[in-house]
Scaffold this active site. Structure first.
Site, PDB file in Angstrom:
ATOM      1  N   GLU A   4      11.170   6.174 -11.587  1.00 34.34           N
ATOM      2  CA  GLU A   4      12.127   6.813 -10.398  1.00 34.34           C
ATOM      3  C   GLU A   4      11.455   5.554  -9.682  1.00 34.34           C
ATOM      4  OE1 GLU A   4      11.007  10.663  -9.601  1.00 34.34           O
ATOM      5  OE2 GLU A   4      11.466  11.387 -11.546  1.00 34.34           O
ATOM      6  N   LYS A  41       9.132   4.682  -6.385  1.00 32.91           N
ATOM      7  CA  LYS A  41       8.145   5.497  -5.336  1.00 32.91           C
ATOM      8  C   LYS A  41       8.135   5.608  -4.458  1.00 32.91           C
ATOM      9  CE  LYS A  41       3.285   7.260  -5.705  1.00 32.91           C
ATOM     10  NZ  LYS A  41       2.461   6.735  -4.610  1.00 32.91           N
ATOM     11  N   ASP A  54       7.289   5.371  -0.281  1.00 32.23           N
ATOM     12  CA  ASP A  54       5.965   5.368   0.660  1.00 32.23           C
ATOM     13  C   ASP A  54       6.595   5.858   1.727  1.00 32.23           C
ATOM     14  OD1 ASP A  54       3.744   4.570   0.935  1.00 32.23           O
ATOM     15  OD2 ASP A  54       3.579   2.198   1.359  1.00 32.23           O
ATOM     16  N   TYR A  85      12.319  15.225  -5.388  1.00 32.25           N
ATOM     17  CA  TYR A  85      11.764  14.152  -6.588  1.00 32.25           C
ATOM     18  C   TYR A  85      11.409  15.467  -7.472  1.00 32.25           C
ATOM     19  CZ  TYR A  85       7.815  13.501  -3.701  1.00 32.25           C
ATOM     20  OH  TYR A  85       6.733  13.152  -2.876  1.00 32.25           O
ATOM     21  N   LYS A  96       2.289   0.741  -9.469  1.00 35.33           N
ATOM     22  CA  LYS A  96       1.340   0.755  -8.132  1.00 35.33           C
ATOM     23  C   LYS A  96       2.290  -0.662  -8.088  1.00 35.33           C
ATOM     24  CE  LYS A  96      -0.821   3.346  -5.129  1.00 35.33           C
ATOM     25  NZ  LYS A  96      -0.614   4.005  -4.070  1.00 35.33           N
ATOM     26  N   CYS A 120      -1.178 -30.245  24.939  1.00 38.64           N
ATOM     27  CA  CYS A 120      -0.658 -30.290  23.081  1.00 38.64           C
ATOM     28  C   CYS A 120      -1.811 -30.806  22.767  1.00 38.64           C
ATOM     29  CB  CYS A 120       0.421 -31.293  23.692  1.00 38.64           C
ATOM     30  SG  CYS A 120       1.006 -31.301  21.105  1.00 38.64           S
ATOM     31  N   CYS A 177      -0.471 -34.596  20.233  1.00 41.54           N
ATOM     32  CA  CYS A 177      -0.267 -35.559  22.148  1.00 41.54           C
ATOM     33  C   CYS A 177      -0.742 -35.578  22.952  1.00 41.54           C
ATOM     34  CB  CYS A 177       1.280 -35.411  21.707  1.00 41.54           C
ATOM     35  SG  CYS A 177       1.889 -34.654  23.134  1.00 41.54           S
ATOM     36  N   CYS A 222       5.503 -27.860  24.760  1.00 40.02           N
ATOM     37  CA  CYS A 222       4.172 -29.049  24.275  1.00 40.02           C
ATOM     38  C   CYS A 222       5.830 -29.843  25.098  1.00 40.02           C
ATOM     39  CB  CYS A 222       4.173 -29.698  23.250  1.00 40.02           C
ATOM     40  SG  CYS A 222       3.880 -31.317  23.437  1.00 40.02           S
ATOM     41  N   CYS A 260       6.349 -36.335  21.172  1.00 37.45           N
ATOM     42  CA  CYS A 260       5.390 -35.531  20.500  1.00 37.45           C
ATOM     43  C   CYS A 260       5.829 -35.506  18.366  1.00 37.45           C
ATOM     44  CB  CYS A 260       5.255 -33.862  20.487  1.00 37.45           C
ATOM     45  SG  CYS A 260       3.795 -33.151  19.715  1.00 37.45           S
TER      46      CYS A 260
HETATM   47  S1  IVH Z   1       5.897  12.850  -8.165  1.00 40.08           S
HETATM   48  C1  IVH Z   1       2.886  15.868  -9.726  1.00 40.08           C
HETATM   49  N1  IVH Z   1       7.942  11.782  -7.580  1.00 40.08           N
HETATM   50  O1  IVH Z   1       3.596  10.398  -4.645  1.00 40.08           O
HETATM   51  C2  IVH Z   1       4.160  14.950  -9.483  1.00 40.08           C
HETATM   52  N2  IVH Z   1       6.143  11.810  -6.484  1.00 40.08           N
HETATM   53  O2  IVH Z   1       0.786   9.266  -5.588  1.00 40.08           O
HETATM   54  C3  IVH Z   1       3.968  15.034  -8.173  1.00 40.08           C
HETATM   55  N3  IVH Z   1       6.181   9.988  -4.352  1.00 40.08           N
HETATM   56  O3  IVH Z   1       1.984  13.017  -4.266  1.00 40.08           O
HETATM   57  C4  IVH Z   1       4.752  13.913  -7.487  1.00 40.08           C
HETATM   58  N4  IVH Z   1       7.377   8.775  -4.761  1.00 40.08           N
HETATM   59  O4  IVH Z   1       3.666  11.943  -1.915  1.00 40.08           O
HETATM   60  C5  IVH Z   1       7.274  11.725  -6.517  1.00 40.08           C
HETATM   61  N5  IVH Z   1       9.461   9.724  -6.768  1.00 40.08           N
HETATM   62  C6  IVH Z   1       8.546  10.779  -6.661  1.00 40.08           C
HETATM   63  C7  IVH Z   1       7.879  10.125  -5.523  1.00 40.08           C
HETATM   64  C8  IVH Z   1       6.172  10.785  -5.525  1.00 40.08           C
HETATM   65  C9  IVH Z   1       6.519   9.042  -3.905  1.00 40.08           C
HETATM   66  C10 IVH Z   1       4.669  10.315  -3.729  1.00 40.08           C
HETATM   67  C11 IVH Z   1       4.467  11.885  -3.734  1.00 40.08           C
HETATM   68  C12 IVH Z   1       3.146  12.044  -4.600  1.00 40.08           C
HETATM   69  C13 IVH Z   1       2.166  10.839  -4.625  1.00 40.08           C
HETATM   70  C14 IVH Z   1       1.135  10.373  -6.081  1.00 40.08           C
END
Ligand code: IVH
Length: 699
Positions: A115, A117, A119, A227, A321, A415, A418, A457, A462
């Site tokens: 999945e 992740k 931010d 998620y 990451k 400048c 020049c 300038c 120049c």
């Molecule tokens: S699963 C026990 N799935 O990332 C499992 N977390 O660094 C818990 N996050 O605390 C998390 N996308 O806030 C999961 N597809 C995803 C996610 C995700 C973002 C965040 C979440 C978690 C943090 C961990």
């Protein structure tokens, strides 16, 4: 010995606590995520080798995060604390995770989900009888903050889920985030109002979600991806749900209940997982929101249960990451760079730092006002960010790292290249320019707010401007001369082989051989590329000349209307101004460009060299769509909408956004939407993708 280690540990813990507070409580971090992780690793390592010195209040003993102040506390389901994920930063670490999982399960092959992740900010949503009852932030994983009202303002949070037997009480967990677009708009507004800027979308989302007044949150277009699904009985014991016995099935179920689910893919081997990771690394900057990695989860719930948890993380999931796109570094110097229009851009010379796999040693500071607003000084420690292809920029200063010795940058008055005067349009003033012998007043209202910020300038001759103009002339969207980029232009100017764009066309193979990295073969290629560019036509030439305000679109318009450069040169400003598509600002700029004898001389030289200064007019048989109006809807399998649009325009047609009685064709891809019904109503001819492709002349 033990004493000094104790002191070292305490110092490290205090440092980590402070950064935790800055990150979680104040949304104002001073170090990047990876720097923070490095500190935490250092602490864990040190504690591992000194187990007797581990204290209960050490940050290593916590699930992570501190509880923010002010909002009411909410205890998460004690049977399912909101844990975090263990991180991996490279493929070897991921392989180790896989080996551990395989060993614990006693199996070689099993499924994973992969999945995005997201931010953002982790939150939990509790539903009772299908109604959204309570929402909380993650906090420290055990106790979070009540943000129910704020979460209700988010459109992707369903207030009600369809009543389903077996799903009377459930909790979903996910990430609240802000799109890149919304983030940019919010920061732009804050900049205008002189308010401090958010460092990134996550901080902006966190700040907005944790406001005490939800009517303010409602104005921020927050969104949420979920998620995790936990189905429980009345007293909160997880019961499971027959139709969702795996992560993948749960996500499908959540989708059907109206939740937004991030991209998820089922993988049958670690090799497949690696492939998805690599694919996302390449595409992640193009996503409309930020992701900071990929989450890999063992798919089957039964296997997840077998694997269980450590005190902090699930053993069945891990985050991969991507290397940080933000880092902190020191501003060694600030220099003024002169662009092709004479615009002076202050540039920060940085202590080189690694961001997203490349070394960054310069960052644009945009203009004087930006430096003042962010109060960036020479010697400052700053946050630097790289977003996609965009030039790195300084996000903000870490003011706590100031020693007092930092120096304020003063914009040069002359400048640096020049020595000519640098001028900056002032507000509420009148400046006078001489145009075709006539003195003309430019009132401050003629100057856009953007323009007001730019110092320039004044000297068109120049060398820095000349260099910028040459690079622009040869660039892809201008004359598209392959191999002629900044490195070659610098050498050609250095050796005085060229002075202006027209000189490019007089270069011989012999002139080029012997320049750095240039042997006979590449010299031949360069001369050939220059030769080929002679026939690009008026439209590209006008853009390549770098006339202020004449972008590609205006160049195209001018070329189509006037057909030759001589006609444009002869056209008085008063006439140009009257043309709706041109307007007074462009008219003034075009007229004053051609009023300068140096520019007329340049055109003469280009003509002598054989450069085409007329528009390329395609005969009627090559413009089969002339006068036809197209509307595009839905997704096409063979091309992007932008490509279809340029195909239509290439063959003389026009595209508009909505269907009206003037529309000739509606090109309907898959999932066409409401335009289709409208087209039917107006009896507009509807073309399938296949029919549209058949209509296009063969190339
Ligand atoms: S699963 C026990 N799935 O990332 C499992 N977390 O660094 C818990 N996050 O605390 C998390 N996308 O806030 C999961 N597809 C995803 C996610 C995700 C973002 C965040 C979440 C978690 C943090 C961990």
């Amino acid at each position: 010995m033990a004493n000094s280690t104790t002191r070292q540990l305490e110092r490290l813990r205090d440092k980590i606590r402070r950064h935790e507070r800055l990150y979680y409580v104040e949304d104002n971090p001073e170090v990047s995520d990876s720097e923070f992780d490095a500190l935490m690793c250092e602490l864990i390592e040190l504690e591992k080798s000194n187990p007797g010195l581990v204290t209960k209040d050490s940050p290593s003993q916590r699930v992570g995060g501190a509880v923010a102040i002010k909002l009411a506390p909410v205890t998460h389901n004690p049977n399912a604390p909101m844990l975090s994920l263990d991180n991996t930063y490279n493929i070897e670490e991921l392989e180790k995770f896989h080996e551990r999982v395989a060993k614990n399960l006693g199996e070689e092959t099993f499924e994973y989900t992969v999945e995005q992740k997201i931010d953002g900010l982790g939150v939990s949503l509790v539903y009772e009888d299908g109604i959204f009852a309570q929402g909380a932030t993650r906090g420290d994983g055990i106790v979070g903050e009540d943000v129910t009202l704020n979460l209700k303002t988010i459109r992707s949070v369903p207030l009600k889920a369809p009543k389903t037997a077996g799903l009377e009480r459930f909790e979903v967990r996910g990430e609240v985030y802000l799109s890149r677009k919304a983030f940019a708009a919010i920061n732009a507004r804050r900049a205008k109002e002189g308010q401090p800027l958010f460092a990134n979308p996550r901080n902006c989302a966190a700040g907005s979600l944790r406001l005490l007044d939800s009517s303010i949150t409602a104005k921020i277009p927050l969104a949420m991806f979920v998620y995790n699904l936990i189905v429980t009985d009345k007293i909160g014991r997880p019961t499971g749900y027959a139709k969702a016995s795996s992560q993948y099935e749960s996500m499908e179920l959540l989708k059907s209940l109206g939740f937004h689910v991030p991209y998820i893919q089922l993988c049958h081997s670690l090799e497949e997982v690696k492939k998805v990771i690599a694919d996302f690394e390449a595409q992640k900057e193009n996503l409309p929101y930020e992701i900071d990695g990929i989450v890999i989860k063992v798919n089957s719930y039964q296997r997840q249960r077998l694997l269980g948890f450590t005190s902090k993380f699930p053993r069945w999931a891990v985050a991969y990451k991507y290397s940080a796109k933000q880092a902190t570094t020191v501003v060694r110097d600030i220099v003024a760079q002169v662009g092709r229009t004479g615009a002076i851009t202050p540039v920060a010379i940085l202590e080189p730092v690694e961001i997203s796999g490349s070394t960054v040693s310069r960052a644009t500071l945009h203009n004087e006002d930006e430096i003042k607003r962010k109060d960036i000084r020479i010697g400052d420690t700053v946050f630097v960010e790289k977003a996609g292809e965009i030039i790195p920029r300084v996000v903000k200063v870490v003011t706590t790292k100031r020693s007092g010795k930092e120096k304020v940058f003063l914009m040069p008055k002359i400048c640096p290249v020049c020595g000519a005067n640098i001028v900056r349009p002032a507000k509420e003033t009148v400046t006078y320019t001489k145009n075709k012998g006539k003195v003309r007043a430019i009132k401050s209202k003629d100057v856009s707010p953007e323009e007001e910020k730019v110092a320039r300038c004044e000297n068109a001759a120049c060398p820095a401007q000349a260099r910028g103009r040459l690079i622009h002339f040869a660039s892809r969207n201008a004359m598209n001369i392959e191999h002629v980029g900044p490195a070659l232009v610098d050498q050609l100017l250095d050796k005085e082989l060229i002075h202006d764009a027209a000189d490019l066309f007089t270069l011989s193979i012999n002139d080029l051989i012997g320049l750095e990295k240039i042997k006979e073969k590449s010299a031949k290629n360069i001369v050939k590329a220059i030769e080929e560019s002679k026939n690009r036509g008026l439209e590209r030439l006008l853009f390549a000349l770098g006339i202020r305000y004449v972008g590609e679109k205006t160049a195209k318009f001018l070329a189509e209307k006037y057909k030759s450069i001589d006609k444009i040169i002869k056209e008085p400003e008063s006439e140009l101004k009257e043309v709706h598509e041109i307007g007074p600002r462009v008219a003034e700029s075009v007229a004053s460009f051609f009023a300068q004898k140096e520019n007329i001389a340049l055109i003469g030289k280009l003509k002598d060299a054989g450069v085409l200064t007329k528009a390329i007019i395609r005969a009627a048989q090559f413009r089969p769509f002339a006068g036809k109006v197209f509307v595009l809807t839905g997704t096409m399998a063979s091309m992007k909408r932008k490509e279809a649009k340029s195909e239509i325009e290439f063959y003389g047609g026009k595209t508009t956004l909505s269907v009206t009685t003037k529309t000739d064709y509606l090109v309907a891809g898959s999932k066409p939407g409401s335009k289709l019904a409208k087209a039917k109503k107006y009896e507009v001819k509807i073309l399938s993708e296949k029919e549209f492709l058949e209509l296009l002349p063969e190339k």
